[in-house]
Scaffold this motif. Structure first.
Motif, mmCIF file in Angstrom:
data_model
loop_
_atom_site.group_PDB
_atom_site.id
_atom_site.type_symbol
_atom_site.label_atom_id
_atom_site.label_comp_id
_atom_site.label_asym_id
_atom_site.label_seq_id
_atom_site.Cartn_x
_atom_site.Cartn_y
_atom_site.Cartn_z
ATOM 1 N N UNK A 68 20.003 -25.251 -62.082
ATOM 2 C CA UNK A 68 19.632 -24.084 -62.879
ATOM 3 C C UNK A 68 20.672 -23.778 -63.950
ATOM 4 N N UNK A 69 21.930 -24.173 -63.719
ATOM 5 C CA UNK A 69 23.016 -23.946 -64.661
ATOM 6 C C UNK A 69 23.837 -25.219 -64.740
ATOM 7 N N UNK A 70 24.287 -25.585 -65.928
ATOM 8 C CA UNK A 70 25.100 -26.788 -66.077
ATOM 9 C C UNK A 70 26.512 -26.544 -65.565
ATOM 10 N N UNK A 71 26.989 -27.455 -64.725
ATOM 11 C CA UNK A 71 28.360 -27.404 -64.249
ATOM 12 C C UNK A 71 29.042 -28.725 -64.532
ATOM 13 N N UNK A 72 30.072 -29.040 -63.760
ATOM 14 C CA UNK A 72 30.744 -30.327 -63.940
ATOM 15 C C UNK A 72 29.808 -31.471 -63.572
ATOM 16 N N UNK A 73 29.025 -31.284 -62.509
ATOM 17 C CA UNK A 73 28.020 -32.280 -62.145
ATOM 18 C C UNK A 73 26.647 -31.736 -62.529
ATOM 19 N N UNK A 74 26.109 -32.210 -63.644
ATOM 20 C CA UNK A 74 24.831 -31.691 -64.138
ATOM 21 C C UNK A 74 23.640 -32.258 -63.366
ATOM 22 N N UNK A 75 23.893 -33.162 -62.405
ATOM 23 C CA UNK A 75 22.817 -33.780 -61.622
ATOM 24 C C UNK A 75 22.734 -33.197 -60.213
ATOM 25 N N UNK A 76 23.360 -32.055 -60.015
ATOM 26 C CA UNK A 76 23.434 -31.440 -58.699
ATOM 27 C C UNK A 76 22.071 -31.353 -58.025
ATOM 28 N N UNK A 77 22.000 -31.773 -56.752
ATOM 29 C CA UNK A 77 20.798 -31.711 -55.919
ATOM 30 C C UNK A 77 19.743 -32.754 -56.278
ATOM 31 N N UNK A 78 20.178 -33.893 -56.791
ATOM 32 C CA UNK A 78 19.297 -35.040 -56.987
ATOM 33 C C UNK A 78 20.005 -36.289 -56.459
ATOM 34 N N UNK A 79 19.260 -37.387 -56.352
ATOM 35 C CA UNK A 79 19.880 -38.647 -55.942
ATOM 36 C C UNK A 79 20.889 -39.141 -56.967
ATOM 37 N N UNK A 80 20.811 -38.625 -58.201
ATOM 38 C CA UNK A 80 21.735 -39.022 -59.268
ATOM 39 C C UNK A 80 23.041 -38.248 -59.234
#
Length: 417
Positions: free
Chosen positions: A150-162
């Motif tokens: 929902x918000x961009x952080x250091x890991x923009x792929x949070x909560x995906x296999x990526x």
């Protein structure tokens, strides 16, 4: 006033309201309780080759860290409130709640705590909760937390296999943890600074050694800039040398007299062009007891305790165009410095991830992604969510063979409530 009772019908009504209410993600059940969460499902093709037991290509349905939570507060006075939260994982809904290790999630499996909160003195909670290494200076949104893209952080792929971060098997931020039997303090924010501390008690003492764990973190935030540093240490914990020699890779467990620690620095900045740049550096210090073979100069054998170092970096970019976002991430886990019987670079990993998302509205976000991890011979970096297991599936000893290099491509739908 009549006391509100949370029944099955009340919960069903709350869920219905949560899925349709246009004003907020958290839906109020009564004056004291709110409900929140998301379901995140993915259709993907995955494979992992290169190790002793390859994971052949196959399609699957994967869960992206879905959850449901209940939270509330009770006012003590104008400044102090009693706070509580019960959060459960809806993980592995595609497998009826059971993962490849044969484990099932429970209602209190995620952040579940009770405590006090004050604008003057900060927040103190006890229970099962994320350490400040994760919650204050983590890899999710705005450095901390885990908001499901929902918000961009250091890991923009949070909560995906990526995803590139947040687990012991990840490229970066491997010191993040959810501590049972733990206490956590967050200071008030002052001139953009906020500090935190976490302590996890080792009540079980299964190894007869105190494996208590603590974390410290400091964050500074000003408009689009967020900077954080954090430290985490676990006592009497280190690399299991026997498992390493048997080909299981780097596995951390109880090792008396050793310790494992992590230190990291992260930064995230959003430019006026709606471009978000994230960068992080982490050093792992892993305790290891190594067997000393007899040599020409000495006939004696024994174990020598030492600390092995391993560095990691991550770089991410996110570009927003209206309701669409395009994401890029690269991470590298360097070799294991000081290891005997193996080449240091055998433990090196690299990961590249790409994704695109589109917000249909504040509740629904479809997305596509791909990720590729290259593991050297003894490395076992895995997918960030719904990780792969190539051996002993369905048992508590299921593991991913070192040297296997996971790949995933898929489409997902994130539904918030």
């Amino acid at each position: 006033m009549q006391k509100a009772v949370l029944t099955r019908n009340t919960l069903a009504a709350a869920l219905a309201i949560a899925c349709t209410a246009p004003t907020a993600f958290a839906t109020e059940i009564n004056n004291f309780v709110s409900i929140y969460g998301f379901i995140n499902g993915q259709i993907e093709s995955v494979e992992a080759k290169g190790g002793a037991t390859p994971y052949e290509r196959r399609g699957r349905i994967s869960d992206g860290n879905s959850r449901i939570g209940f939270t509330g507060n009770v006012e003590v006075n104008s400044d102090i409130k009693g706070i509580w939260q019960i959060e459960g994982g809806l993980n592995n809904f595609e497998q009826a709640g059971t993962n490849d290790n044969g484990q099932t999630a429970t209602l209190e499996s995620r952040n579940t705590f009770v405590g006090l909160q004050s604008e003057k003195f900060g927040r103190f909670v006890i229970g099962n909760s994320d350490s400040v290494y994760r919650s204050l200076v983590g890899s999710g949104s705005a450095l901390g937390g885990n908001m499901g893209m929902t918000v961009h952080g250091v890991d923009v792929f949070n909560n995906t296999s990526a995803q590139l971060t947040g687990n012991q098997d990840s490229i970066f931020s491997r010191g993040e943890s959810r501590m049972k039997n733990s206490a956590h303090y967050l200071s008030p924010e002052l001139f953009g600074f906020q500090a935190g501390a976490s302590y996890g008690f080792d009540e079980a003492r299964a190894s007869r050694s105190d494996r208590s764990r603590y974390s410290l973190a400091l964050k500074y935030q000003y408009e689009g800039l967020a900077i954080g540093v954090a430290y985490d240490r676990q006592n009497n914990t280190g690399i299991d040398s026997t498992m390493l020699q048997r080909g299981y890779g780097v596995i951390l467990n109880a090792q008396e007299g050793l310790s494992t620690s992590y230190a990291k620095a992260v930064i995230s900045y959003t430019l006026p062009t709606k471009t978000t740049v994230g960068f992080g550096y982490e050093r792992s210090s892993l305790g290891n007891s190594q067997f000393i073979n007899p040599s020409v100069g000495s006939i004696y054998t024994g174990n020598r305790d030492k600390t092995l170092k391993q560095d990691a970096v991550i770089l991410t970019l996110a570009q927003d165009y209206g309701d669409a976002s395009f994401l890029f991430g690269y991470g590298k886990l360097n070799g294991l410095k000081g290891i005997n019987s193996f080449a240091e670079d055998d433990f090196q990993s690299k990961q590249l991830s790409l994704a695109a998302t589109y917000k249909l509205n504040k509740f629904l976000t479809p997305y596509i992604y791909l990720t590729r991890i290259n593991n050297n011979a003894q490395a076992s970096t895995n997918l960030g969510q719904s990780s792969l297991r190539s051996n002993n599936l369905g048992t508590s000893t299921a593991f991913f063979a070192p040297g296997n290099s996971p790949r995933a491509i898929g489409v997902g739908l994130l539904a918030r409530f």
